[in-house]
Every structure is written in structure tokens, then in C-alpha cells.
Design a protein around this motif. Structure first.
Motif, PDB file in Angstrom:
ATOM      1  N   SER A 124     -41.876  61.128 145.405  1.00  0.00           N
ATOM      2  CA  SER A 124     -41.724  61.500 144.057  1.00  0.00           C
ATOM      3  C   SER A 124     -41.799  62.922 143.938  1.00  0.00           C
ATOM      4  CB  SER A 124     -42.980  60.600 143.168  1.00  0.00           C
ATOM      5  OG  SER A 124     -44.134  60.927 143.878  1.00  0.00           O
ATOM      6  N   LYS A 338     -26.710  56.719 142.703  1.00  0.00           N
ATOM      7  CA  LYS A 338     -27.566  57.012 143.959  1.00  0.00           C
ATOM      8  C   LYS A 338     -26.760  57.444 145.124  1.00  0.00           C
ATOM      9  CE  LYS A 338     -31.573  54.315 142.646  1.00  0.00           C
ATOM     10  NZ  LYS A 338     -32.516  53.429 142.916  1.00  0.00           N
ATOM     11  N   ARG A 373     -27.280  60.085 149.801  1.00  0.00           N
ATOM     12  CA  ARG A 373     -28.210  59.399 148.894  1.00  0.00           C
ATOM     13  C   ARG A 373     -28.787  60.394 147.820  1.00  0.00           C
ATOM     14  NH1 ARG A 373     -29.286  53.989 147.550  1.00  0.00           N
ATOM     15  NH2 ARG A 373     -31.346  53.862 146.794  1.00  0.00           N
ATOM     16  N   HIS A 375     -31.367  61.429 144.888  1.00  0.00           N
ATOM     17  CA  HIS A 375     -32.676  61.226 144.228  1.00  0.00           C
ATOM     18  C   HIS A 375     -32.698  62.329 143.032  1.00  0.00           C
ATOM     19  CE1 HIS A 375     -34.488  58.744 147.703  1.00  0.00           C
ATOM     20  NE2 HIS A 375     -33.820  59.723 148.322  1.00  0.00           N
ATOM     21  N   THR A 376     -32.714  61.672 141.916  1.00  0.00           N
ATOM     22  CA  THR A 376     -32.612  62.329 140.669  1.00  0.00           C
ATOM     23  C   THR A 376     -34.049  62.416 139.847  1.00  0.00           C
ATOM     24  OG1 THR A 376     -30.512  62.154 140.176  1.00  0.00           O
ATOM     25  CG2 THR A 376     -31.466  62.856 138.653  1.00  0.00           C
TER      26      THR A 376
END
Length: 390
Positions: A124, A338, A373, A375-376
Motif C-alpha cells: 500500500s 493492472k 503489473r 499498481h495505481t
């Protein structure tokens, strides 16, 4: 030749008094105003100029001003993870649209850094800090899945931020046979040596620790089950970052804690969103999705909202899957893929009030070679407080 790094362990006021015999051509308030407009990387370099400047950069009035300026211009953070024998992660960011009426169709991504990512996984990002887990290696083999020893266990980490004390904390739990055990907390920053502390948790937590978690106003939320049954009652675990106390919220419908449901911040409230299509993500024929908003955590009250999507076939190609990322301050649900495969990368903004959707192309990511991959993270803001950690 490396620039010297000055210690700022002394009281900033002491340093300022020592330099007061020299007349400053620019008032301190104006210096703070100027520096607060610089990017965080430039701020870090400025710390090496002199003890006087380093002392200014740790003053609460400067860090508060810098954070306020950064929050007024939030960023979308993209962490692109290359998946091959030598995994690498590249970090980019773009300005986050604040006006739904903006007709911007293209944004150029700013490159920040890259680093090896072997045996790691991204957890995160909260208030300028990104949490990354390291996977243990046993007998020369990577084990991102549960490790088999005498017991089946794995460790899951969550990152939280307390806006009152302005502290980041990492919460870690050891899971044994789908039950959470051995809860520990690590406080980042401060003058004390980094050390994990065990804390008590009186709320049984079962189920597989999924990837969805979010920190809102100093409370960390993630999904769990109230008992070990595979059809057990779903709950939302609430961890107060400041007091380090646990609580939980019951859910009305299990769809709220479905593994495919995304936890988002909706105007300062916890919400869970999920697609109405059979595959639970958004693709070119999806017509609607639902959002459950937590209205009262003490009374366990939720409200349900269903949103109708416009025809997506002119925006999304067949076979392209979109996932919920979050909600902007302008009440727009953000969706994006993604995966990145040498093609144009788009971010989609759905207006919750108008029921319209717009597509923004992110230029710069297509230059990456190979498959990635992505991650946003929304509402990314740089915080000068994190410089005290290093």
C-alpha cells in the motif's frame, strides 16, 4: 564528490540563534514559502547545503506548509513491476485531475525511480510512503505463497498513518491456518531505534489476508471473517493507528467483503465497490456496479448505491479488464487495468453524479519493455516529514 550531510539533531531554534548574527537577505517566512513549492527530491538535496537550511526544513511550519501545498495538487502514483527473472519496479506519477469538467485526454507521466524488486510485493501507499513486503527464501526458492513448516503460516503487513501525531505505522500479523496471530506494530520516524512491538487483539480474525486495505483519517481498514468457517460472517477490521486499538464493523451483505470488492475512501467514509458482471471486474459489456458506504461504524450501518455505466464498448476493447482504484475529491470513481504490454495505458474516470465516463491516456509508460503489473494509487502527496526517517 558527495555533498556533506549535516546533522539536524540539534534544536532548530539553537541553530537559528547561532546564525542570527548574519543578516539573512530573505526572511524565514519567505524562504519557507519558496521551498514549499519544490519537489521532495529537491528538498532532500537542500538539506545538504548547510545546517541553517537543514534546520529550516525540519521546522513544523515548513513541513505543514509543504504538505498543504502537496495535498492541494494530489498525484496518481503508478508502480510498474516487471515480471521476469530479474524483477524491476519503475515508479511514475501524474497530476490527479481535480475538475471533472477538464477535457484533458492525455497526461505525460513523470518518472521518479526504479529499483530491484526480486522477492518483494507491494502492499500500500499512504501519505508519501510505500509499504513493500519481502518474501522469505527457503532452500533457494522464492515463496510468495504460504510457507510450509510445522505449521502453515504467512505474514501480512498493512501501512497506516496518524494525521494527529503525523506518524506512519506498519501493522504486521502472522496468519496460521487462516487465523491471525502475533500482532506487531512498527512506528516509523522519531528518535527511537526502529523496533517491532507486540500488541493485543481481542477480535478473532480468520480468512486469507487479501490485498485490499485502506487508511482513512487515521483508521486502517481491511477485510476478514469472524469465524473459521469458509462461509463465516464477513467483517471489516478497524485498527486505530494512533491508539493501536482494534475494532470491527459488521457487514450487511457478504459482497461488501468479497475478495474482488475494493475498499475506497468516499468523501472521508469507508466504502466498498464491486462490479455487477459475473467476473466482478469492469469490461466492455459491464452495465453497472454497486457501492456500499459505511454511514455509522458504531451502529454498523451501511447504505447501498447502484450506478449505471454508459456503453463502454467505445472506450474499452474486448478482453481488457478494468479494476476499481479509488475515488477522487471530485466524486469520480477511478478505474484502470493492472497490466501493461507495450500498449497505450489509460485511466478511466466515472462521474458518480453525472453518470459519465472519460478516458485519459498516460504517456510514458509504453516505453517500458516487457510485460508489467501496474499498481495505481490515488491522492498521492509528498510529505517532507518522511525525510526525518532517513
Amino acid at each position: 564528490m558527495k555533498s556533506p550531510r549535516y546533522s539536524v539533531s540539534e534544536n532548530p531554534q539553537t541553530i537559528l540563534r547561532r546564525h542570527s548574527k548574519y543578516s539573512l537577505p530573505i526572511p524565514i517566512d519567505l524562504i519557507i514559502e519558496i521551498l514549499s513549492r519544490l519537489p521532495l527530491k529537491s528538498i532532500a538535496r537542500c538539506r545538504c547545503v548547510s545546517k541553517l537550511l537543514a534546520s529550516i526544513l525540519v521546522r513544523p511550519d515548513f513541513t505543514d506548509s509543504f504538505l498543504a501545498s502537496s495535498l492541494a495538487k494530489p498525484q496518481v502514483l503508478f508502480a510498474c513491476r516487471k515480471q521476469d527473472k530479474n524483477e524491476v519496479m519503475f515508479c511514475f506519477s501524474t497530476p490527479q485531475p481535480q475538475n471533472p469538467e477538464e477535457n484533458s485526454s492525455t497526461i505525460v507521466a513523470n518518472y521518479h525511480m526504479s529499483f530491484p524488486f526480486d522477492s518483494l510485493s507491494l502492499c500500500s501507499a499512504v501519505s508519501g510512503v510505500v509499504c513493500i513486503e519481502y518474501h522469505r527464501i527457503l532452500k533457494g526458492r522464492k515463496t510468495p505463497r504460504p510457507v510450509w513448516t510445522r505449521k502453515r503460516y504467512w505474514i501480512r503487513c498493512f501501512l497506516g498513518y496518524d494525521p494527529i501525531e503525523k506518524q506512519h505505522k506498519t501493522l504486521a500479523m502472522t496468519w496460521e491456518h487462516t487465523k491471525a496471530q502475533d500482532h506487531q506494530v512498527l512506528t516509523l520516524g522519531g528518535t527511537d531505534k526502529l523496533a517491532w512491538r507486540r500488541i493485543e487483539c481481542g477480535i478473532p480474525q480468520y480468512g486469507h489476508p487479501g490485498p485490499h486495505n485502506i487508511c482513512i483519517n487515521g483508521v486502517l481498514y481491511f477485510k476478514a471473517q469472524a469465524n473459521k468457517s469458509s462461509n463465516g460472517d464477513g467483517i471489516i477490521i478497524c485498527f486505530d493507528v494512533r491508539s493501536e486499538k482494534y475494532n470491527f464493523v459488521k457487514v450487511i451483505e457478504r459482497v461488501v467483503v468479497h475478495p474482488a470488492a475494493a475498499l475506497v475512501n468516499y468523501n472521508g467514509k469507508l466504502a466498498s465497490v464491486i462490479s455487477h458482471c459475473p467476473y466482478l471486474f469492469i469490461f466492455h459489456t459491464t452495465r453497472s456496479f454497486e457501492m456500499w458506504v459505511l454511514q455509522d461504524s458504531e451502529k454498523h450501518e451501511w447504505s447501498k448505491h447502484i450506478y449505471i455505466l454508459p456503453p463502454l464498448c467505445k472506450y474499452i476493447s474486448p478482453g481488457e479488464n478494468l479494476f476499481f482504484v479509488g475515488v477522487t475529491g471530485a466524486d469520480e470513481i477511478v478505474l484502470c487495468p493492472k497490466s501493461l504490454f507495450h500498449e497505450a495505458f489509460y485511466v478511466y474516470y466515472y462521474n458518480l453524479k453525472k453518470g459519465t465516463i472519460r478516458r485519459v491516456e498516460i504517456q510514458g509508460l509504453e516505453r517500458l519493455e516487457g510485460s508489467y503489473r501496474v499498481h495505481t494509487f490515488l491522492n498521492h502527496a509528498e510529505d517532507a516529514e518522511i525525510l526525518k526517517y532517513f
